[in-house]
Design a protein around this motif. Structure first.
Motif, PDB file in Angstrom:
ATOM      1  N   VAL A 142       0.796  -1.136   0.045  1.00  0.00           N
ATOM      2  CA  VAL A 142      -0.108   0.063   0.187  1.00  0.00           C
ATOM      3  C   VAL A 142       0.905   1.295   0.139  1.00  0.00           C
ATOM      4  O   VAL A 142       0.417   2.403  -0.588  1.00  0.00           O
ATOM      5  CB  VAL A 142      -0.832   0.058   1.127  1.00  0.00           C
ATOM      6  CG1 VAL A 142      -1.501   1.264   1.490  1.00  0.00           C
ATOM      7  CG2 VAL A 142      -2.083  -0.974   1.061  1.00  0.00           C
ATOM      8  N   ALA A 143       2.028   1.111   0.842  1.00  0.00           N
ATOM      9  CA  ALA A 143       2.998   2.271   0.845  1.00  0.00           C
ATOM     10  C   ALA A 143       3.584   2.578  -0.587  1.00  0.00           C
ATOM     11  O   ALA A 143       3.525   3.969  -1.075  1.00  0.00           O
ATOM     12  CB  ALA A 143       3.848   2.073   1.814  1.00  0.00           C
ATOM     13  N   THR A 144       4.001   1.522  -1.152  1.00  0.00           N
ATOM     14  CA  THR A 144       4.501   1.993  -2.588  1.00  0.00           C
ATOM     15  C   THR A 144       3.446   2.336  -3.456  1.00  0.00           C
ATOM     16  O   THR A 144       3.758   3.274  -4.221  1.00  0.00           O
ATOM     17  CB  THR A 144       5.052   0.470  -2.865  1.00  0.00           C
ATOM     18  OG1 THR A 144       6.047   0.247  -2.095  1.00  0.00           O
ATOM     19  CG2 THR A 144       5.562   0.719  -4.503  1.00  0.00           C
ATOM     20  N   ALA A 145       2.383   1.822  -3.506  1.00  0.00           N
ATOM     21  CA  ALA A 145       1.266   2.356  -4.470  1.00  0.00           C
ATOM     22  C   ALA A 145       0.831   3.592  -3.977  1.00  0.00           C
ATOM     23  O   ALA A 145       0.709   4.683  -5.110  1.00  0.00           O
ATOM     24  CB  ALA A 145       0.036   1.346  -4.147  1.00  0.00           C
ATOM     25  N   SER A 146       0.854   4.174  -2.935  1.00  0.00           N
ATOM     26  CA  SER A 146       0.640   5.702  -2.632  1.00  0.00           C
ATOM     27  C   SER A 146       1.483   6.409  -2.970  1.00  0.00           C
ATOM     28  O   SER A 146       1.420   7.581  -3.365  1.00  0.00           O
ATOM     29  CB  SER A 146       0.468   5.771  -0.949  1.00  0.00           C
ATOM     30  OG  SER A 146       0.224   7.036  -0.773  1.00  0.00           O
TER      31      SER A 146
END
Length: 349
Positions: free
Chosen positions: A30-34
């Motif tokens: 999720v952090a990478t997507a954000s």
């Protein structure tokens, strides 16, 4: 990315797509997507593009409030205009919006009709909405809106409007557009090219006249008399056409008109005089106002001011200013484009 599951996943989405759905589809955290969607953090271009593709496939729309809090921006631009009919502003707004949509930025449009109090209230409304930047759009290059921007708390660009010496502005290259039109007529073999245009109180008028004279000079042709200045209207074009092609011993074989309305009126006068367009007289306008240009008989060759490009370039420059990138002050004159139709005899359909 799990390409074989894409369509199934899209069909199973219920309610609002979240950043978690995007991360799952792209096979990242999720952090990478954000970070990928917010253009932050370090990652390979392949990973960033994979996340963006997943977001597009799923129809992901980021939460505007959360995004604004993270970036301390509203991701909204203001467009304030005195052009209530939209003749100039709507194409500018279309170019601006198209350029901003790819960047997740929306455009908030207000028209003020040259009313100082309305202008003040709309500017305050934009400041209350915390727009990130402001586009001032007008309908002539030598006037601005009745606004005091000295205390504006945002970057500002001016489009088809007067630009202060320390400001950033975008206008069409009126002289260059006129040069294109008259050079085209000269290449077609026209040798007596007159110029009929609007009031000299408009800054665009001497610029277009200068382009007419420069093109004639480069073609080795003298001007056909002086530029005939009057109103931006079909009536003026018609009345001037009657005078030009009345009992005079020598008549022009081409006329470059300062706008499309003048050109339409002139063509009507030629028809009543029994002269053919373009067989006897070639006619070129300026503006590419399609409502007039396409409906003329024959369809009108004219100069397009490329207003969508003006809006696009103004928006991209404004984003640079918002991001704190160095932007040189001054007026940018963007190229015009000649749209060839039948009225000049250039072989167009």
């Amino acid at each position: 990315m799990r390409d074989d599951a894409t369509s199934d996943l899209r069909n199973e989405v219920v309610g609002r797509v979240t950043i978690r759905d995007v991360a799952l589809e792209a096979g990242v955290s999720v952090a990478t997507a954000s970070k990928a969607l917010n253009e932050r953090g370090r990652m390979t271009s392949e990973t960033r593009e994979r996340v963006r593709t997943a977001a597009r496939l799923l129809g992901f729309r980021p939460n505007a409030m959360a995004r604004a809090l993270v970036h301390q921006r509203s991701f909204t631009l203001g467009l304030l205009t005195s052009d209530t009919y939209g003749r100039f502003t709507l194409p500018v707004a279309a170019g601006l919006s198209a350029a901003m949509s790819d960047r997740g930025v929306s455009v908030f449009l207000c028209a003020i009709d040259d009313d100082p109090e309305r202008a003040r209230l709309n500017l305050e409304a934009m400041e209350d909405k915390r727009v990130d930047g402001l586009v001032i759009a007008g309908k002539r290059i030598d006037r601005t809106l009745p606004l005091n921007l000295a205390s504006a708390r945002m970057p500002v660009v001016h489009v088809v409007a007067a630009c202060p010496p320390d400001g950033v502005g975008f206008v069409p290259d009126d002289e260059g557009g006129a040069f294109l039109a008259v050079s085209h007529l000269a290449r077609l073999g026209r040798r007596r090219i007159a110029h009929v245009t609007g009031p000299r109180s408009f800054a665009a008028v001497p610029l277009r006249e200068a382009g007419w004279r420069r093109a004639l000079g480069e073609a080795g042709l003298p001007p056909f008399g002086e530029a005939l200045c009057g109103e931006w209207s079909e009536r003026f074009g018609y009345e001037t056409g009657q005078r030009l092609f009345g009992a005079a011993a020598e008549r022009p074989d081409a006329v470059f008109c300062g706008n499309d309305q003048i050109a339409r009126g002139l063509i009507d006068a030629l028809a009543q005089s029994g002269l053919g367009v373009p067989e006897d007289v070639a006619v070129v306008g300026f503006d590419n106002w399609e409502l007039f240009a396409q409906a003329a008989r024959p369809p009108l060759t004219t100069v397009d001011m490329e207003l969508k490009d003006l809006g696009r370039e103004a928006g991209l420059t404004l984003l640079d200013m918002i991001d704190g990138k160095p932007v040189e002050p001054g007026l940018r004159r963007l190229p015009c484009r000649l749209v060839v139709r039948r009225s000049c005899g250039g072989g167009a359909p």
